[in-house]
Every structure is written in C-alpha cells, then in structure tokens.
Design an enzyme around this catalytic site. Structure first.
Site, PDB file in Angstrom:
ATOM      1  N   GLU A  95       4.219   8.664  -4.004  1.00 29.82           N
ATOM      2  CA  GLU A  95       5.055   8.181  -2.894  1.00 29.82           C
ATOM      3  C   GLU A  95       6.137   7.217  -3.375  1.00 29.82           C
ATOM      4  O   GLU A  95       6.727   6.494  -2.576  1.00 29.82           O
ATOM      5  CB  GLU A  95       4.173   7.528  -1.828  1.00 29.82           C
ATOM      6  CG  GLU A  95       3.354   8.553  -1.064  1.00 29.82           C
ATOM      7  CD  GLU A  95       2.476   7.950   0.017  1.00 29.82           C
ATOM      8  OE1 GLU A  95       2.540   6.723   0.236  1.00 29.82           O
ATOM      9  OE2 GLU A  95       1.715   8.717   0.634  1.00 29.82           O
ATOM     10  N   GLU A 115       0.901  -1.161   0.000  1.00 24.12           N
ATOM     11  CA  GLU A 115       0.000   0.000   0.000  1.00 24.12           C
ATOM     12  C   GLU A 115       0.933   1.203   0.000  1.00 24.12           C
ATOM     13  O   GLU A 115       1.312   1.706   1.040  1.00 24.12           O
ATOM     14  CB  GLU A 115      -0.908  -0.037   1.227  1.00 24.12           C
ATOM     15  CG  GLU A 115      -2.207   0.716   1.029  1.00 24.12           C
ATOM     16  CD  GLU A 115      -2.080   2.220   1.189  1.00 24.12           C
ATOM     17  OE1 GLU A 115      -1.299   2.837   0.428  1.00 24.12           O
ATOM     18  OE2 GLU A 115      -2.762   2.757   2.062  1.00 24.12           O
TER      19      GLU A 115
END
Length: 692
Positions: free
Chosen positions: A153, A144
């Site tokens: 990210e 995740e």
C-alpha cells in the site's frame, strides 16, 4: 449529477451503459472496505494502544511535549488512543474525503476535538510551519499503512517522505519495526497455481499426453503476490524444506529508503525435496524492546499461541521462477528483491567462489512471457490441473462424441478442444470470447497446439459468438457444442451462464439433433454460520472503549445504497462455515434450449436443522455434463453431524449476508428462512431476498 459507466455484462456478454449517481464509487469503496474487519481485530488494536501509551510515556519522560502524526487515520482510532494516553496534540491525516469527514465526527463524538486535527490530504502534500497544516514536526509517528505483503500500500515511500519533512529526527514510531519471515516449501497443490501439469488421456489409439509449451514451462510468471489464509492450508498439502528465517526488517523510527533493493539469506534445507514456493509473513514490534509484538505467523510456526483471525493481513505465497531440487544440509542463498510496492524471490545454490558473485541476482521483476499468467488467475491454473475434474469431462465427452462429430467449444482457455480431438471428434473449433482484444489468447493456444502437434487439427475462431459465420465452420453444422463453462470475466458463480447466451447466439449454426455439454445447470443455496467471515460485515459499536458507531452507520448506508442487496464472491475454502440448512436447488437452466424471454424465479423456505447463527446464504452453480455426471463450483462435501462444509477450492462462491443475524438455540420449534430468487434473462442478473 449522474455519470454513465460503461461495462461489459459478464453474463449476457453485451456492452452496457449504466447511469450511476455521483456517490456510486464512494459507496462501493466504503461497502467493500475492510474497516469493520480491522476494528474487530482485537489483537491489533490492543497492541497498537499499548505501543502508543509506551511511546507517549517515553517522550514525556524526556520532558518533551508529545506531538503525534497519524498517517492514514481512517476512523481516527489511533489518534484517539494517543490523545487518551496523554499526547498533547495529534495530526490525523486521511486522504479519502468521506473517511476524513467520518473521522471528524468520531473524534468530536468522543470528545477529542481540541486534541486532534483531521487533515484531508495525502501525507506528501501536508505542510509544516506557522501557516501550515501542522504547526511543527511531530515527535511520535503512528501509522497503519500495511497490507499482507507489508509494502503493497506504499508504506515505504510514505515513511521516507514523513521522515524527511514531517517528523523530528530520532522520533518515536509505532510500530517501531517490521520483520519479514520466509520458509521454503514443496507443495504440489500451491505449485499447481503457477504451472500447467501434463494431462493424460486414454484415447482409442492409446494414451495421449498433453504437454504445456516450453515458453509456459520456463515462464517466471508475474510478480504479484498470492495472498491467502494460510491457516486454512492443511499441513498434508505442503512439506517444509527449511526452518523459518528472517528475510529483512525495517526500522520505522529512522529514515526509510524506498528505492529498489535486494536482501539475501543463507539457507540449509532441513530435508531434501523440490523447492517451489516461498511462504512469507511479517510481524510488527510496537516498541523498541520488542515486548509488544503483533504477528501474522501461521499455525505451525506458533502452535501454542491463540491465532487472531484477520482478513486485512494474511500470509503470502511466492512462486520461485522454477522448481529447484535441493538436498538436506546443502548451502543455498535465497534472495528477496523489492521495489516500492512488491517483493519477489530467487533461489541459488552456493558456489565455492560465492563471495565474488554476490551481485548475481538483478532487481528485475519477473515478467510473464507465455501470456498464460496474464490470462488465468491462480485458482484457474489449479482448476486446469485438477485431474478428478478433467476425468469428469473426459467421461462425458466419451458419451457424446462420434467419429463424424463437428465440435465447437465456447470457453476461455479450456483444454476441452484438445480432449475432444483426442477422443475422436472429426472437426474441432474453439472460441474464447472474453478477452479477444486484450491479451490475444489465441497466440497462447497456437503455441499450445503446436507443442502437441495439433496446429492443423484444431481451429481457433477469432470472433464473438454473435458474429459466427458458416465459413468459420466450412459450411458444416455443429453437432456437439461444449463448454466447461469458464470465462475470465466472471466474478459470481452465475456469470458463467454466458455460455447459455453464447449458445443462443450460435443457434442457427447448430444441427437439429445437436448435443450440448453441459446439458443444463442449476443454482444451489444453503444457509450457513461462518466461523469468522461474518466480521467483515458486522457493526463494531465501540472499539477499545472508543465509540465508532459513525463508521458502522456509514458502512450500513453504503451497503443499503446497493451492495447489501447483492451477493459477493468469496473463496470459501479459506473461510470455514457450517451449514444450518440442507443445500437446496433453487433455479435450473436448460442449455438444450435458447435463453427464454421471460424471467426465471423461485421462492420457498428452508428449515434450519442445526443450532447456530444464520449469518447468510451461500450460492453456487452445478453443471450437469451428461446423464449422471455433474461438476459443482461450490459444495463438494457435507459432513452431516456437524454440518462442516468442503468447498471447491478453485472457485469463488457467492455469499449473501443477511441484514440481521438470528440465533437458533432450540430446534424443537424449527426456524425457517424464506427466499425469493429471480433471474432476469434480459440483464443476466440475479436478484435475491431472504427473510428470517
């Protein structure tokens, strides 16, 4: 060990050195993290669990051992899901040491220590082999690593490395794939976050139109995504010009490429209009068949399904480099370019010889050349474009300016100097204290004045207020001191009180009968119940049957370290709430006088008028420009029956979450919230305490 941290105080403007404990950064990181929000995301957690169970089953059906690699494990939740689904072993990787320590405790508490190994490393440093961190490569990859933009990210380089070194070929992946969707829209409101619109001013000698310089008009802006809660954007504020189309997808079960690339889709507008904005979101399929799907689609795309509120994944607003008029049914090409961490868009009209020109669009990311997009954030553009707000300032300036006025404006990137000139001030000077050294804001304003033939009419003083000299003002005294006030360094509403400190610093240069606009400010407060925002601070306890209390305690400790005694900034137009009390003015600040030596304080209590859960207090500033003219940075309107609030969309309000929530069910025995609020004039900080 103590560390000295240097910071410019946003309220007083002074440079300070603060002594911080060695755990300061860590506590800030935990206190401000979104772990609680993710653990409360029921839809995400259920879909992950379902996907993991299905992946473990598929591996077992092939007669293989299920070895799981979980990158960015956080609390260890996904690894525990895998272990309870029958995985033989899990390697849980977490680079943030305090988080890795918490994961070890949580895994142990839930009885999975023999099945899960927590590795405190970056995944690119993990080794595989008999003496390595992992005994062998994994055949199930669980991650995740996503943000609102999907790749912000660093998901792509992480996947690329994992496929090369950490997982078997043909491994199962949860999620299996991600798909990015786009829709072309026209929206004056969203476009006002990128462009400066012309401003009309009725002056003595006819109407003046203030225009932005051409370099600002033609500037593509910056590539950083604007991520917002699109579900709070009313459908009246935008017009969809295309259907929703798939822009690109990534299959995580196969090797992933992180190198920069472009994707192109053909569009046919469903109606004519001005293409300005690309709205975008993504979904993830947890399994190859796409039966287990978790989507970020906004309300108008899936009107029948219940929307899951989440703050860690929202929706994206991208600004096209320029506005393109489009016609219904014409052929268009939308290109998405990306590097490892960000995406940007370009729109082109199709040409007859299109096939040969497929490579027209380069992969260069947009670069701001006008400086405005570096100096102002999106809400600031919106604020400068707010005509109602500008009218209040024009009305106030009309009341105070005379033909012999010597006017000084102290605010960052403000239109006030130009308005003051158009409305008849004899001499106008301006100071922009916040970012003198950083982006050279004066160069932007020189261009601005030049575009409007004002270069010899308004002078920029390149000095901080405390360094103002009589020569800057040609030995004249200031008769009108103005400010919005707005400063780019402000995070919380009261940080713009820097205007008061600047006014104090220049007081020797003020005429004895000086007019200060705004003449005063006030801090207001109201107790509210949030529809959803409370989740980011709410303990979770158990998540999908797993005990994550350790994480709750860790967040609580970090909040108690400092953060919980402070308010935090949130744009409340994105986070609906209802008022449980009337708004209350708690402090006033008189700008006609200098900053006093003593602290300003206020205490009292507010009655709760409506049933509901008291999640916290919202605080905001109001500026009193002239006798009967005020502007609010917070509450704009309150519908009294239900207590629904309308907030200023250009400003963040301060939210102080109460440490415990009280639910007022009956109002026959009215509950009150008592408060103590102190403004320390030396530090410029506001301390507050609330008791239920």
């Amino acid at each position: 060990m103590k560390t000295f941290c240097g910071r410019a105080n946003p309220t007083t403007g002074s440079m300070e050195w603060l002594e911080e404990g060695e755990d300061y950064d860590y506590h800030q990181e935990i206190a401000r993290s979104r772990y609680a929000d993710m653990l409360h995301d029921k839809d995400r957690n259920m879909k992950y669990y379902e996907g993991i169970r299905a992946a473990v089953s598929r591996v077992k059906e092939r007669g293989e051992k299920a070895i799981v690699l979980d990158i960015g494990t956080g609390t260890g939740l996904l690894s525990m899901m895998a272990a309870s689904a029958g995985a033989d072993f899990c390697y849980a990787i977490e680079v943030f040491k305090p988080m890795a320590n918490a994961a070890v405790k949580i895994v142990e508490k839930n009885g999975f220590s023999d099945k899960i190994k927590v590795i405190n490393k970056h995944s690119t440093e993990v080794t595989v082999g008999p003496d390595g961190d992992m005994q062998c490569r994994a055949n199930i990859l669980v991650t995740e690593l996503f943000d609102t933009e999907l790749i912000g990210e660093g998901a792509l380089p992480t996947y690329e490395h994992a496929h090369k070194y950490l997982v078997q070929e043909g491994c199962e992946a949860v999620p299996h794939r991600a798909t990015v969707y786009v829709q072309l829209v026209e929206s004056r409101r969203m476009w006002s976050w990128k462009k400066l619109f012309p401003v009309r001013v009725e002056a003595e000698d006819g109407e003046k139109i203030l225009v932005p310089p051409s370099e600002m008009e033609n500037c593509p802006g910056v590539p950083s995504v604007c991520d917002i809660q699109l579900n709070q954007m009313p459908s009246s504020d935008f017009s969809t010009l295309s259907d929703v189309v798939t822009m690109f997808s990534v299959d995580f079960s196969k090797p992933v490429q992180s190198a920069s690339t472009c994707y192109r889709v053909q569009l046919e507008p469903v109606k004519s209009g001005k293409a300005q904005i690309v709205l975008s979101w993504w979904d993830i399929d947890m399994d190859p068949s796409g039966m287990i799907n978790c989507t970020m689609a906004p309300y108008w795309v899936k009107p029948t399904s219940a929307l899951q509120w989440r703050d860690h994944w929202m929706q994206c607003v991208y600004f096209l480099p320029r506005e393109e008029p489009v016609l219904q049914g014409e052929k268009l090409y939308l290109t998405a370019c990306r590097d490892e961490y960000s995406v940007w868009y370009n729109l082109q009209k199709a040409r007859a010889d299109e096939e040969e020109h497929k490579a027209d669009v380069g992969v260069e990311s947009p670069v701001c050349r006008c400086r405005a997009h570096l100096l102002w954030n999106r809400p600031r553009f919106g604020e400068l474009n707010d005509q109602n707000r500008t009218r209040q300032y024009i009305k106030s300036l009309r009341k105070v300016l005379k033909t012999d006025s010597v006017c000084l404006c102290i605010s960052d990137g403000s239109l006030l100097p130009v308005l003051a000139h158009y409305l008849g001030a004899k001499q106008v000077r301006c100071m922009q204290p916040s970012r003198i050294d950083l982006y050279h804001p004066h160069e932007l304003w020189q261009a601005f004045f030049k575009a409007n033939h004002l270069e010899d009419k308004i002078k920029i003083i390149e000095a901080r207020p405390e360094l103002l000299k009589p020569s800057h003002l040609e030995d004249k005294k200031i008769s009108v001191l103005v400010g919005e006030p707005f400063f780019t360094t402000s995070l919380l509403p009261w940080h713009n009180l820097y205007f008061w400190y600047a006014r104090t610093a220049v007081s020797t240069h003020l005429a004895s009968n000086v007019t200060v606009l705004p003449q005063s400010a006030s801090l207001h407060m109201m107790v509210v119940e949030f529809q959803d925002l409370w989740r980011i601070r709410s303990p979770c306890g158990t998540c999908e049957g797993f005990d994550v209390q350790t994480m709750d305690d860790m967040i609580k400790d970090s909040l108690n370290f400092r953060e919980s005694k402070e308010a935090e900034p949130h744009p409340l137009w994105e986070y609906p709430c209802k008022s449980l009390s009337d708004p209350r003015e708690v402090l006033t600040f008189d700008f006609t006088k200098t900053v006093p030596q003593h602290c300003l304080s206020s205490e009292g209590s507010v009655k709760l008028l409506r049933k509901g859960k008291s999640h916290g207090a919202v605080l905001w500033m109001e500026y009193h420009l002239a006798a009967d003219i005020s502007v609010s940075t917070g509450l704009m309107q309150l519908s009294n029956e239900k207590g629904n609030c309308e907030w200023n969309p250009h400003c963040k309000q301060a939210v102080y979450f109460f440490s415990s929530v009280i639910e007022s069910e009956i109002l026959s025995d009215p509950t009150a919230v008592t408060y103590v609020i102190n403004f320390d004039t030396k530090t410029g900080e506001i301390a507050m305490d609330f008791k239920l």
